[in-house]
Design a protein around this motif. Structure first.
Motif, PDB file in Angstrom:
ATOM      1  N   ILE A  48       0.936  -1.243   0.233  1.00 43.64           N
ATOM      2  CA  ILE A  48      -0.005  -0.086  -0.057  1.00 43.64           C
ATOM      3  C   ILE A  48       0.814   1.068   0.079  1.00 43.64           C
ATOM      4  O   ILE A  48       0.585   2.114  -0.790  1.00 43.64           O
ATOM      5  N   ALA A  49       2.067   1.174   0.742  1.00 44.79           N
ATOM      6  CA  ALA A  49       2.819   2.155   0.906  1.00 44.79           C
ATOM      7  C   ALA A  49       3.583   2.668  -0.451  1.00 44.79           C
ATOM      8  O   ALA A  49       3.711   3.592  -0.868  1.00 44.79           O
ATOM      9  N   GLU A  50       3.703   1.700  -1.031  1.00 39.58           N
ATOM     10  CA  GLU A  50       4.403   1.670  -2.507  1.00 39.58           C
ATOM     11  C   GLU A  50       3.301   2.213  -3.569  1.00 39.58           C
ATOM     12  O   GLU A  50       3.579   2.976  -4.335  1.00 39.58           O
ATOM     13  N   ALA A  51       2.105   1.682  -3.522  1.00 43.36           N
ATOM     14  CA  ALA A  51       0.991   2.089  -4.386  1.00 43.36           C
ATOM     15  C   ALA A  51       0.469   3.626  -4.353  1.00 43.36           C
ATOM     16  O   ALA A  51       0.333   4.371  -5.326  1.00 43.36           O
ATOM     17  N   LEU A  52       0.603   4.169  -3.065  1.00 39.29           N
ATOM     18  CA  LEU A  52       0.084   5.356  -2.933  1.00 39.29           C
ATOM     19  C   LEU A  52       1.143   6.498  -2.668  1.00 39.29           C
ATOM     20  O   LEU A  52       2.185   6.397  -2.302  1.00 39.29           O
ATOM     21  N   ASP A  54       3.018   9.597  -1.037  1.00 41.69           N
ATOM     22  CA  ASP A  54       3.081   9.890   0.373  1.00 41.69           C
ATOM     23  C   ASP A  54       1.857  10.629   0.767  1.00 41.69           C
ATOM     24  O   ASP A  54       1.487  10.513   1.852  1.00 41.69           O
ATOM     25  N   GLU A  55       1.742  11.962   0.152  1.00 42.46           N
ATOM     26  CA  GLU A  55       0.533  12.523   0.440  1.00 42.46           C
ATOM     27  C   GLU A  55      -0.832  12.041   0.677  1.00 42.46           C
ATOM     28  O   GLU A  55      -1.303  12.259   1.704  1.00 42.46           O
ATOM     29  N   ALA A  56      -1.259  11.119  -0.010  1.00 36.67           N
ATOM     30  CA  ALA A  56      -2.423  10.367  -0.078  1.00 36.67           C
ATOM     31  C   ALA A  56      -2.439   9.301   1.166  1.00 36.67           C
ATOM     32  O   ALA A  56      -3.272   9.284   1.895  1.00 36.67           O
ATOM     33  N   ALA A  60      -4.928   9.816   4.180  1.00 35.44           N
ATOM     34  CA  ALA A  60      -5.836   8.394   4.705  1.00 35.44           C
ATOM     35  C   ALA A  60      -5.811   8.323   5.924  1.00 35.44           C
ATOM     36  O   ALA A  60      -6.585   7.892   6.767  1.00 35.44           O
ATOM     37  N   ALA A  61      -4.226   8.321   6.549  1.00 33.46           N
ATOM     38  CA  ALA A  61      -4.063   7.768   7.907  1.00 33.46           C
ATOM     39  C   ALA A  61      -4.587   8.522   8.905  1.00 33.46           C
ATOM     40  O   ALA A  61      -5.178   8.577  10.019  1.00 33.46           O
ATOM     41  N   GLY A  65      -7.323   8.025  11.604  1.00 36.89           N
ATOM     42  CA  GLY A  65      -6.695   8.357  13.021  1.00 36.89           C
ATOM     43  C   GLY A  65      -5.700   7.455  13.505  1.00 36.89           C
ATOM     44  O   GLY A  65      -5.738   6.633  14.638  1.00 36.89           O
ATOM     45  N   VAL A  66      -5.007   6.846  12.324  1.00 35.94           N
ATOM     46  CA  VAL A  66      -3.852   5.876  12.589  1.00 35.94           C
ATOM     47  C   VAL A  66      -2.736   6.386  12.049  1.00 35.94           C
ATOM     48  O   VAL A  66      -2.389   7.340  11.280  1.00 35.94           O
ATOM     49  N   SER A  67      -1.426   5.652  12.268  1.00 41.53           N
ATOM     50  CA  SER A  67      -0.333   6.046  11.827  1.00 41.53           C
ATOM     51  C   SER A  67      -0.213   5.511  10.457  1.00 41.53           C
ATOM     52  O   SER A  67      -0.514   4.717  10.118  1.00 41.53           O
ATOM     53  N   PRO A  68       0.550   6.449   9.708  1.00 42.72           N
ATOM     54  CA  PRO A  68       0.835   5.965   8.232  1.00 42.72           C
ATOM     55  C   PRO A  68       1.638   4.567   8.228  1.00 42.72           C
ATOM     56  O   PRO A  68       1.502   3.972   7.071  1.00 42.72           O
ATOM     57  N   GLN A  69       2.458   4.336   9.069  1.00 41.89           N
ATOM     58  CA  GLN A  69       3.132   2.960   9.169  1.00 41.89           C
ATOM     59  C   GLN A  69       2.400   1.902   9.560  1.00 41.89           C
ATOM     60  O   GLN A  69       2.331   0.679   8.968  1.00 41.89           O
TER      61      GLN A  69
END
Length: 69
Positions: A48-52, A54-56, A60-61, A65-69
């Motif tokens: 998912i991190a590779e597909a999106l 960074d801004e998106a 979304a995170a 209410g969650v961490s992007p990681q």
């Protein structure tokens, strides 16, 4: 059902934009499994991190209410 593309880039249909990003990243089968019938195919956080962009991912995170990681 409306088309996934939308006529305005990014703004009018966020789901369509997400599906486009996943498809371009080689995750078309997984994404289609989530909107179709039958079992959902899994993807990893790294995929998912590779597909999106960074801004998106950050947006979304934050909305979830969650961490992007």
């Amino acid at each position: 059902m409306g088309g996934a593309g939308g006529s305005q880039a990014g703004g009018s249909n966020p789901l369509g934009g997400l599906l486009d990003m996943l498809t371009k990243s080689g995750l078309a089968d997984q994404a289609q499994s989530w909107i179709g019938t039958g079992d959902n195919q899994s993807v990893s956080g790294a995929q998912i991190a590779e597909a999106l962009p960074d801004e998106a991912l950050q947006k979304a995170a934050a909305q979830a209410g969650v961490s992007p990681q």
